[in-house]
Design a protein around this motif. Structure first.
Motif, PDB file in Angstrom:
ATOM      1  N   LEU A  75     -15.338  26.998  -2.239  1.00 13.16           N
ATOM      2  CA  LEU A  75     -15.992  26.093  -2.280  1.00 13.16           C
ATOM      3  C   LEU A  75     -16.623  25.969  -0.823  1.00 13.16           C
ATOM      4  O   LEU A  75     -15.549  25.808   0.349  1.00 13.16           O
ATOM      5  N   ILE A  76     -17.996  26.024  -0.431  1.00 14.52           N
ATOM      6  CA  ILE A  76     -18.110  26.217   1.051  1.00 14.52           C
ATOM      7  C   ILE A  76     -18.987  24.945   1.272  1.00 14.52           C
ATOM      8  O   ILE A  76     -19.830  24.860   2.265  1.00 14.52           O
ATOM      9  N   GLY A  77     -19.195  24.005   0.255  1.00 13.19           N
ATOM     10  CA  GLY A  77     -20.286  22.824   0.575  1.00 13.19           C
ATOM     11  C   GLY A  77     -19.312  21.407   0.275  1.00 13.19           C
ATOM     12  O   GLY A  77     -18.028  21.763   0.048  1.00 13.19           O
ATOM     13  N   SER A  78     -19.798  20.672   0.892  1.00 14.57           N
ATOM     14  CA  SER A  78     -18.908  19.283   1.324  1.00 14.57           C
ATOM     15  C   SER A  78     -18.345  18.935  -0.243  1.00 14.57           C
ATOM     16  O   SER A  78     -19.112  19.009  -1.133  1.00 14.57           O
ATOM     17  N   LEU A  79     -17.283  18.230   0.150  1.00 12.98           N
ATOM     18  CA  LEU A  79     -16.705  17.763  -1.294  1.00 12.98           C
ATOM     19  C   LEU A  79     -16.527  16.051  -1.274  1.00 12.98           C
ATOM     20  O   LEU A  79     -16.046  15.580  -0.379  1.00 12.98           O
ATOM     21  N   GLN A  80     -17.039  15.470  -2.423  1.00 12.21           N
ATOM     22  CA  GLN A  80     -16.838  14.214  -2.614  1.00 12.21           C
ATOM     23  C   GLN A  80     -15.422  13.744  -3.101  1.00 12.21           C
ATOM     24  O   GLN A  80     -14.831  14.778  -4.028  1.00 12.21           O
ATOM     25  N   THR A  81     -14.818  12.937  -2.980  1.00 15.93           N
ATOM     26  CA  THR A  81     -13.330  12.742  -3.389  1.00 15.93           C
ATOM     27  C   THR A  81     -13.310  12.593  -4.910  1.00 15.93           C
ATOM     28  O   THR A  81     -12.272  12.801  -5.318  1.00 15.93           O
ATOM     29  N   ASN A  82     -14.343  11.952  -5.499  1.00  7.24           N
ATOM     30  CA  ASN A  82     -14.473  11.841  -6.993  1.00  7.24           C
ATOM     31  C   ASN A  82     -14.499  13.039  -7.590  1.00  7.24           C
ATOM     32  O   ASN A  82     -14.644  13.324  -8.948  1.00  7.24           O
ATOM     33  N   LYS A  83     -14.498  14.490  -6.927  1.00  2.00           N
ATOM     34  CA  LYS A  83     -14.818  15.524  -7.682  1.00  2.00           C
ATOM     35  C   LYS A  83     -13.728  16.542  -7.191  1.00  2.00           C
ATOM     36  O   LYS A  83     -13.710  17.874  -7.528  1.00  2.00           O
ATOM     37  N   VAL A  84     -12.556  15.814  -6.839  1.00  2.00           N
ATOM     38  CA  VAL A  84     -11.396  16.789  -6.084  1.00  2.00           C
ATOM     39  C   VAL A  84     -10.817  17.256  -7.339  1.00  2.00           C
ATOM     40  O   VAL A  84     -10.486  18.497  -7.436  1.00  2.00           O
ATOM     41  N   ARG A  85     -10.573  16.744  -8.282  1.00  5.08           N
ATOM     42  CA  ARG A  85      -9.691  17.110  -9.513  1.00  5.08           C
ATOM     43  C   ARG A  85     -10.364  18.416 -10.232  1.00  5.08           C
ATOM     44  O   ARG A  85      -9.871  19.290 -10.357  1.00  5.08           O
ATOM     45  N   GLN A  86     -11.736  18.180 -10.392  1.00  2.71           N
ATOM     46  CA  GLN A  86     -12.701  19.318 -10.847  1.00  2.71           C
ATOM     47  C   GLN A  86     -12.528  20.658  -9.956  1.00  2.71           C
ATOM     48  O   GLN A  86     -12.488  21.673 -10.415  1.00  2.71           O
ATOM     49  N   ALA A  87     -12.766  20.186  -8.676  1.00  2.00           N
ATOM     50  CA  ALA A  87     -12.735  21.430  -7.575  1.00  2.00           C
ATOM     51  C   ALA A  87     -11.549  22.304  -7.590  1.00  2.00           C
ATOM     52  O   ALA A  87     -11.543  23.418  -7.359  1.00  2.00           O
ATOM     53  N   LEU A  88     -10.536  21.571  -7.806  1.00  2.00           N
ATOM     54  CA  LEU A  88      -9.022  22.282  -7.906  1.00  2.00           C
ATOM     55  C   LEU A  88      -8.925  23.098  -8.962  1.00  2.00           C
ATOM     56  O   LEU A  88      -8.005  24.047  -8.709  1.00  2.00           O
ATOM     57  N   PHE A  91     -11.897  26.311  -7.882  1.00  2.00           N
ATOM     58  CA  PHE A  91     -12.099  26.990  -6.585  1.00  2.00           C
ATOM     59  C   PHE A  91     -10.697  27.468  -6.300  1.00  2.00           C
ATOM     60  O   PHE A  91      -9.587  26.836  -6.260  1.00  2.00           O
ATOM     61  N   ASP A  92     -10.677  28.824  -5.707  1.00  2.00           N
ATOM     62  CA  ASP A  92      -9.264  29.505  -5.390  1.00  2.00           C
ATOM     63  C   ASP A  92      -9.128  28.749  -4.131  1.00  2.00           C
ATOM     64  O   ASP A  92      -8.161  28.812  -3.470  1.00  2.00           O
ATOM     65  N   VAL A  93     -10.163  28.719  -3.130  1.00  2.00           N
ATOM     66  CA  VAL A  93     -10.128  28.106  -1.681  1.00  2.00           C
ATOM     67  C   VAL A  93     -11.089  27.273  -1.633  1.00  2.00           C
ATOM     68  O   VAL A  93     -12.356  27.328  -2.035  1.00  2.00           O
ATOM     69  N   ILE A  94     -10.708  26.011  -0.954  1.00  2.00           N
ATOM     70  CA  ILE A  94     -11.591  24.792  -0.243  1.00  2.00           C
ATOM     71  C   ILE A  94     -11.914  25.118   0.823  1.00  2.00           C
ATOM     72  O   ILE A  94     -10.684  24.865   1.623  1.00  2.00           O
ATOM     73  N   GLU A  95     -12.977  25.333   1.373  1.00  2.00           N
ATOM     74  CA  GLU A  95     -13.045  25.605   2.865  1.00  2.00           C
ATOM     75  C   GLU A  95     -13.540  24.180   3.675  1.00  2.00           C
ATOM     76  O   GLU A  95     -13.887  24.475   4.905  1.00  2.00           O
ATOM     77  N   THR A  96     -13.975  23.145   2.935  1.00  2.00           N
ATOM     78  CA  THR A  96     -14.679  22.213   3.582  1.00  2.00           C
ATOM     79  C   THR A  96     -14.049  20.855   3.624  1.00  2.00           C
ATOM     80  O   THR A  96     -14.406  19.814   3.402  1.00  2.00           O
ATOM     81  N   ILE A  97     -12.483  20.822   3.964  1.00  2.00           N
ATOM     82  CA  ILE A  97     -11.781  19.798   4.207  1.00  2.00           C
ATOM     83  C   ILE A  97     -12.295  19.267   5.650  1.00  2.00           C
ATOM     84  O   ILE A  97     -12.153  19.878   6.564  1.00  2.00           O
ATOM     85  N   ASP A  98     -12.606  17.988   5.497  1.00  2.00           N
ATOM     86  CA  ASP A  98     -12.989  17.399   6.972  1.00  2.00           C
ATOM     87  C   ASP A  98     -12.756  15.828   7.140  1.00  2.00           C
ATOM     88  O   ASP A  98     -13.287  15.210   8.047  1.00  2.00           O
ATOM     89  N   ARG A  99     -11.959  15.270   6.221  1.00  2.00           N
ATOM     90  CA  ARG A  99     -11.545  13.835   6.504  1.00  2.00           C
ATOM     91  C   ARG A  99     -10.318  13.691   5.706  1.00  2.00           C
ATOM     92  O   ARG A  99      -9.997  14.021   4.584  1.00  2.00           O
ATOM     93  N   PRO A 100      -9.477  12.609   6.422  1.00  2.00           N
ATOM     94  CA  PRO A 100      -8.141  11.953   5.857  1.00  2.00           C
ATOM     95  C   PRO A 100      -8.367  11.714   4.306  1.00  2.00           C
ATOM     96  O   PRO A 100      -7.285  11.923   3.558  1.00  2.00           O
ATOM     97  N   SER A 101      -9.380  10.970   4.083  1.00  2.00           N
ATOM     98  CA  SER A 101      -9.464  10.469   2.655  1.00  2.00           C
ATOM     99  C   SER A 101      -9.257  11.614   1.630  1.00  2.00           C
ATOM    100  O   SER A 101      -9.125  11.496   0.743  1.00  2.00           O
ATOM    101  N   LEU A 102     -10.170  12.678   2.176  1.00  2.00           N
ATOM    102  CA  LEU A 102     -10.251  13.893   1.300  1.00  2.00           C
ATOM    103  C   LEU A 102      -8.805  14.508   0.957  1.00  2.00           C
ATOM    104  O   LEU A 102      -8.464  15.133  -0.031  1.00  2.00           O
TER     105      LEU A 102
END
Ligand SMILES: *Cc1c(COP(=O)(O)O)cnc(C)c1O
Length: 219
Positions: A75-88, A91-102
């Motif tokens: 995943l190379i685009g921004s991730l909303q917290t409500n899509k975290v379960r689906q993203a996990l 995606f094998d790798v999430i490249e766009t971690i950028d805030r504590p809430s995430l």
């Protein structure tokens, strides 16, 4: 460029930079590309891809994976917290971690038995651009500490330099930060600047348009 031309050009750039062959891995950025454009790249043997939207990846990759189950996705685009379960799960790798809430949302979902993600990267906003994702450099140490405190597999840093600037100092800065924090992976460089990124230490280059330019695009 064909897939093989890109492989060769990456290899040559590694040689020129005095880096070992295979030090840099191509991430084929298949965002906005329909299945018919992605299939030839899979057929040619390439297995590593990047997508920037969770919903789009969820439409395409479960289908592609029925045939190519060993393909890997970042995943190379921004991730909303409500899509975290689906993203996990996608995606094998999430490249766009950028805030504590995430990070806290990731921690909450981490023990899900359907998790596929095995590595995360922090996206750094090296150009300090307000409209862009990524953590500002001053806030990076706090974010790294938070990932480590929760035992998340933080492996590296990612950046997208400002569009109309020389990318070189941004790549340089990301490499220095990664080294300072003992992070081995550096995702930097796109179609227009991947050679510069390789010279500055990229381990993943993310290439879309140079690879897919002849293919028809989704809207
Ligand atoms: C689209 C995109 C790329 C690929 O860019 P090209 O210029 O098409 O190679 C790389 N990284 C990110 C984060 C992107 O969104």
């Amino acid at each position: 460029m064909s897939l093989n031309q890109i492989y060769k050009s990456i290899e040559l750039a590694c040689q020129t930079a005095g880096r070992i062959p295979g030090a840099v891995t191509l991430l084929a950025v298949s965002k906005n590309q329909p299945l018919e454009a992605i299939l030839p790249i899979l057929e040619a043997g390439h297995r590593l891809f990047g997508e920037n939207r969770v919903q789009e990846a969820a439409r395409k990759w479960p289908i592609l994976r029925t045939q190519y189950s060993d393909s890997r996705l970042h995943l190379i685009g921004s991730l909303q917290t409500n899509k975290v379960r689906q993203a996990l799960q996608l995606f094998d790798v999430i490249e766009t971690i950028d805030r504590p809430s995430l990070i806290l949302a990731l921690v909450k979902e981490w023990d899900n038995p359907n998790r596929r993600t095995s590595k995360i990267l922090i996206q750094v906003n090296t150009g300090h651009e307000p409209q862009k994702g990524g953590v500002f450099i001053d806030d990076l140490p706090t974010l790294i500490d938070l990932c480590r405190a929760h035992g998340l597999p933080l492996m590296g840093l990612m950046c997208i330099p400002p569009a109309h600037e020389d990318p070189s100092p941004h790549f340089q800065q990301l490499a220095v930060l990664a080294k300072m924090h003992q992070l081995p992976d550096l995702s930097m460089g796109m179609s227009d600047d991947y050679l510069v990124a390789i010279a500055k230490g990229a381990t993943w280059v993310r290439i879309g348009s140079a690879l897919f330019s002849k293919s028809s695009r989704l809207k």
